[in-house]
Every structure is written in C-alpha cells, then in structure tokens.
Design a protein around this motif. Structure first.
Motif, PDB file in Angstrom:
ATOM      1  N   GLU A   1       0.829  -1.212   0.000  1.00 38.63           N
ATOM      2  CA  GLU A   1       0.000   0.000   0.000  1.00 38.63           C
ATOM      3  C   GLU A   1       0.863   1.262   0.000  1.00 38.63           C
ATOM      4  O   GLU A   1       0.619   2.195  -0.766  1.00 38.63           O
ATOM      5  CB  GLU A   1      -0.935  -0.015   1.215  1.00 38.63           C
ATOM      6  N   ALA A   2       1.877   1.299   0.850  1.00 39.97           N
ATOM      7  CA  ALA A   2       2.748   2.478   0.931  1.00 39.97           C
ATOM      8  C   ALA A   2       3.481   2.715  -0.385  1.00 39.97           C
ATOM      9  O   ALA A   2       3.566   3.852  -0.858  1.00 39.97           O
ATOM     10  CB  ALA A   2       3.746   2.316   2.078  1.00 39.97           C
ATOM     11  N   ARG A   3       3.990   1.662  -0.988  1.00 41.85           N
ATOM     12  CA  ARG A   3       4.709   1.824  -2.266  1.00 41.85           C
ATOM     13  C   ARG A   3       3.760   2.236  -3.391  1.00 41.85           C
ATOM     14  O   ARG A   3       4.124   3.022  -4.263  1.00 41.85           O
ATOM     15  CB  ARG A   3       5.460   0.545  -2.594  1.00 41.85           C
ATOM     16  N   SER A   4       2.540   1.706  -3.386  1.00 42.48           N
ATOM     17  CA  SER A   4       1.542   2.093  -4.382  1.00 42.48           C
ATOM     18  C   SER A   4       1.187   3.580  -4.245  1.00 42.48           C
ATOM     19  O   SER A   4       1.101   4.311  -5.238  1.00 42.48           O
ATOM     20  CB  SER A   4       0.293   1.228  -4.218  1.00 42.48           C
ATOM     21  N   LEU A   5       0.994   4.028  -3.020  1.00 44.47           N
ATOM     22  CA  LEU A   5       0.691   5.436  -2.782  1.00 44.47           C
ATOM     23  C   LEU A   5       1.874   6.324  -3.152  1.00 44.47           C
ATOM     24  O   LEU A   5       1.702   7.400  -3.726  1.00 44.47           O
ATOM     25  CB  LEU A   5       0.282   5.648  -1.322  1.00 44.47           C
ATOM     26  N   ASP A   6       3.084   5.871  -2.857  1.00 44.11           N
ATOM     27  CA  ASP A   6       4.285   6.621  -3.228  1.00 44.11           C
ATOM     28  C   ASP A   6       4.327   6.818  -4.744  1.00 44.11           C
ATOM     29  O   ASP A   6       4.615   7.915  -5.232  1.00 44.11           O
ATOM     30  CB  ASP A   6       5.534   5.887  -2.729  1.00 44.11           C
ATOM     31  N   ALA A   7       4.006   5.769  -5.500  1.00 39.75           N
ATOM     32  CA  ALA A   7       3.988   5.867  -6.965  1.00 39.75           C
ATOM     33  C   ALA A   7       2.922   6.871  -7.420  1.00 39.75           C
ATOM     34  O   ALA A   7       3.152   7.657  -8.345  1.00 39.75           O
ATOM     35  CB  ALA A   7       3.744   4.494  -7.583  1.00 39.75           C
ATOM     36  N   TRP A   8       1.755   6.855  -6.770  1.00 36.53           N
ATOM     37  CA  TRP A   8       0.701   7.803  -7.122  1.00 36.53           C
ATOM     38  C   TRP A   8       1.175   9.237  -6.894  1.00 36.53           C
ATOM     39  O   TRP A   8       0.986  10.112  -7.745  1.00 36.53           O
ATOM     40  CB  TRP A   8      -0.578   7.516  -6.324  1.00 36.53           C
ATOM     41  N   PHE A   9       1.799   9.482  -5.737  1.00 39.48           N
ATOM     42  CA  PHE A   9       2.276  10.836  -5.449  1.00 39.48           C
ATOM     43  C   PHE A   9       3.401  11.244  -6.403  1.00 39.48           C
ATOM     44  O   PHE A   9       3.469  12.400  -6.816  1.00 39.48           O
ATOM     45  CB  PHE A   9       2.723  10.959  -3.987  1.00 39.48           C
ATOM     46  N   ASN A  10       4.267  10.313  -6.780  1.00 35.34           N
ATOM     47  CA  ASN A  10       5.320  10.640  -7.744  1.00 35.34           C
ATOM     48  C   ASN A  10       4.726  11.117  -9.063  1.00 35.34           C
ATOM     49  O   ASN A  10       5.295  11.976  -9.735  1.00 35.34           O
ATOM     50  CB  ASN A  10       6.241   9.441  -7.982  1.00 35.34           C
TER      51      ASN A  10
ATOM     52  N   ASN B   1       1.562  12.466  -9.340  1.00 39.15           N
ATOM     53  CA  ASN B   1       0.524  13.480  -9.164  1.00 39.15           C
ATOM     54  C   ASN B   1       0.870  14.630  -8.216  1.00 39.15           C
ATOM     55  O   ASN B   1      -0.024  15.408  -7.850  1.00 39.15           O
ATOM     56  CB  ASN B   1      -0.757  12.804  -8.654  1.00 39.15           C
ATOM     57  N   LEU B   2       2.120  14.732  -7.807  1.00 40.90           N
ATOM     58  CA  LEU B   2       2.510  15.819  -6.911  1.00 40.90           C
ATOM     59  C   LEU B   2       3.894  16.301  -7.302  1.00 40.90           C
ATOM     60  O   LEU B   2       4.846  15.509  -7.353  1.00 40.90           O
ATOM     61  CB  LEU B   2       2.512  15.331  -5.453  1.00 40.90           C
TER      62      LEU B   2
END
Length: 133
Positions: free
Chosen positions: A46-55, A57-58
């Motif tokens: 979950e943390a790595r998936s969210l990290d990829a999303w932020f990379n 989209n932010l």
C-alpha cells in the motif's frame, strides 16, 4: 462578508537520531517501514503504491527558502492546500499503512504556515516564522 478560513495540512513522523527526535516526511519513512521485520506485507504494498501515485501526481517543490534577509532563517515546510482533498485523502491512507509498520504519524494543521516561498495547485512551501511544526 469574511473570507473562508483556510487550513493547511502537513503529515510528519519522528525518527530518532542519537538523542534527538527529528521530523521525517512520510515519503522518507516508506523505506524505513519496508526495512522493518514487523511490517505487514499489505502495508508495504500500500505504501509503495501510494508513493507511486504521489510521484505521478505531486510536484517536487522548486524552493524551500526565501534566502537572504527576507526569510525567517528556517528551511521551508511543505503543506497541502485545503483544496487538495484527493492528496490529503491518500496521505491519510499512507498514514494508516505506515502506522501498521510501527511508524507513528502526526497530522498537523495551521491557518498560518508562514512566509510562502513556493506553491502550486496542491501544496505550498513556507518558512514557519520562528515556530516549530
């Protein structure tokens, strides 16, 4: 008619370095969580998936200090703007994943983040006017 109150949001955790406790951003804490032998695999995924999303989209801020005599002498801190609802929601998900790995996360809020030195649609970086966050 008064303008609406704007509350900015910041997510931080603590890392012990010697006898000092330093605030660590959640994205830096993902690697620390992955190294924990007690971290549940779902939380790391979950943390790595969210990290990829932020990379994707932010943006990475381009400035963290006003420099010279105009600044307050502290590096700027990143804050989510109130309108960044999707980003804030996903940071809460990251908070839950990191906490499952034993990393405590605090959610800080302020109406006055300080001297803004950089901003985009979702976030701003501000020098905190001598206060500690």
């Amino acid at each position: 008619m008064s303008s609406p109150v704007r509350t900015y949001v910041r997510f931080v955790c603590f890392q012990t370095v010697g006898k000092q406790r330093n605030r660590l951003g959640l994205f830096k804490a993902i690697d620390e969580a992955a190294e924990s032998e007690h971290a549940p695999s779902w939380a790391i995924v979950e943390a790595r998936s969210l990290d990829a999303w932020f990379n994707a989209n932010l943006a990475i801020p381009k400035a963290f200090s006003a420099g010279g005599h105009t600044g307050f002498g502290q590096p700027g801190l990143s804050w989510f703007k109130p309108a960044a609802a999707e980003h804030i929601r996903r940071m809460h998900q990251l908070k839950l994943a990191l906490e499952a790995c034993g990393i405590h996360v605090e959610v800080l809020t302020t109406r006055d983040p300080g001297l803004v030195v950089w901003q985009d649609e979702h976030q701003l970086v501000a020098e905190p006017r001598g206060r500690k966050f």
